[in-house]
Write an enzyme that holds these catalytic residues in place. Structure first.
Site, PDB file in Angstrom:
ATOM      1  N   SER A 204       4.845 -10.552 -12.143  1.00 39.33           N
ATOM      2  CA  SER A 204       5.652 -11.762 -12.230  1.00 39.33           C
ATOM      3  C   SER A 204       5.693 -12.213 -13.401  1.00 39.33           C
ATOM      4  O   SER A 204       4.399 -12.420 -14.047  1.00 39.33           O
ATOM      5  CB  SER A 204       5.367 -12.618 -11.243  1.00 39.33           C
TER       6      SER A 204
ATOM      7  N   ASP B 232       1.758  -2.507   7.012  1.00 42.84           N
ATOM      8  CA  ASP B 232       0.721  -3.040   6.020  1.00 42.84           C
ATOM      9  C   ASP B 232       1.384  -2.255   4.768  1.00 42.84           C
ATOM     10  O   ASP B 232       0.600  -1.016   4.427  1.00 42.84           O
ATOM     11  CB  ASP B 232      -0.771  -2.538   6.525  1.00 42.84           C
TER      12      ASP B 232
END
Ligand SMILES: O=C(CCCl)NNC1=[NH+]CCN1
Length: 330
Positions: A198, A34
């Protein structure tokens, strides 16, 4: 040193499980790696029987190399509301041919119902930054951080696949695992995550690029792609029959709907293509009539989460040495 370990998707790619060996003699567990958390915890001999449903439990009393970390305890709650807590041992941990002799192994004396119900998952290994480790009074470092100085390169890579086994590699980049070039983008680890931004997105093969910075974390421990509601709304406008259903907790559409691909931009001139197929997660009804979207909103989190729906479309380099994330097509 370098290492490589296979990681296998569970149904609907809800999570990926990876074999880990703990202690002497080795006890083999299947764990969820994770990158959205930083604790390595496992079901254990201390987990109440009522909270164990088939999971393999680590028993430190049966390991000649286990040492109790006196006074140390931990408790954690994840983004999906699941939680666990317990105390701590140091023991040998092996994964993919790399090992560390005194890894903090957080043994669970309590797990929430979500973990009990997840019968093949024996624990989580957090590979975010140690700054958000939950052991008190002294935080513990992650398996990757413990290995970092002995690895050929201070990085690990994730190559998750849709419906097929992939790999986590440590200390090297497998040039055969991706196509084209790797685009790197800075990571901001101040919140303890592999957080990056992004520049924007494109909906569909013939869609127009939308310049709209999206700050989020690369999180192998979250199943879906969780983005700002404006982006999610714009996407599902292109899916006939799609609607937000509070009863199902998100956007749902007919399972036979045509789903556009979704492109996530990286750096100045690269993007990762998520095929339309990946944008459907799983049926919400037993007839398989309506499906839950793989793209849902990040409402209430404070940042976006680039979970498995996105990560399985890419070859991902978690480069701690240069505090950057690398992304490539594959
Ligand atoms: O908890 C998160 C999101 C952090 Cl913002 N990711 N990791 C995880 N592990 C189990 C469920 N989710």
């Amino acid at each position: 040193s370098t290492g490589s370990v296979v990681t296998t998707p569970q149904q609907y790619d809800v999570e990926y499980l990876t074999p880990v060996t703990i202690g002497t003699p080795g006890q083999n567990l299947e764990i969820d790696i994770d990158t959205g958390s930083s604790d390595f915890w496992v079901f254990s001999s201390e987990t109440p029987k009522s909270q164990v449903d088939g999971q393999t439990c680590y028993n430190p009393n049966k390991s000649s190399t286990a040492k109790k970390l006196e006074g140390a305890t931990w408790e954690i709650e994840y983004g999906d509301g699941s939680s666990s807590s317990g105390d701590v041992y140091l023991d040998k941990v092996k994964m993919g041919g790399v090992n560390f002799s005194s890894q903090a192994v957080e043994v669970a004396s309590k797990v929430s119902a979500e973990f009990t119900a997840d019968t093949n998952n024996d624990g989580l290994m957090g590979l975010a930054f140690g700054s958000i480790n939950q052991v008190r009074p002294q935080k513990q470092t992650t398996f990757f951080e413990n290995l970092q100085s002995s690895l050929d390169k201070p990085l690990f890579t994730a190559d998750l696949k849709s419906g097929a086994p992939g790999h986590f590699n440590f200390g090297y980049i497998d040039k055969n695992a991706y196509t084209g070039s790797i685009t790197y983008t800075p990571v901001n680890s101040t919140q303890g995550f592999w957080m990056w931004t992004s520049p924007g997105y494109t909906i569909g093969a013939s869609g127009k690029f939308k310049s709209s910075p999206i700050e989020g974390i690369a999180d192998t421990g979250t199943t879906l792609l969780l983005l700002p509601s404006s982006v999610v709304k714009a996407y599902y406008k292109n899916v006939s029959g799609a609607s937000y259903q509070s009863s199902n907790g998100g956007y749902v559409f007919p399972c036979d709907a045509t789903l556009p691909s979704f492109y996530v931009s990286v750096g100045d001139d690269a993007r990762i293509k998520i095929p339309g197929k990946y944008m459907s997660y799983a049926p919400v009804d037993s007839q398989g009539q309506n499906c839950f979207g793989g793209l849902q909103t990040d409402d209430g989190i404070g940042f976006s989460i680039f979970g498995d729906v996105f990560l399985k479309a890419a070859f991902v380099v978690f480069d701690a040495g240069k505090e950057r994330l690398g992304l490539a097509a594959k």
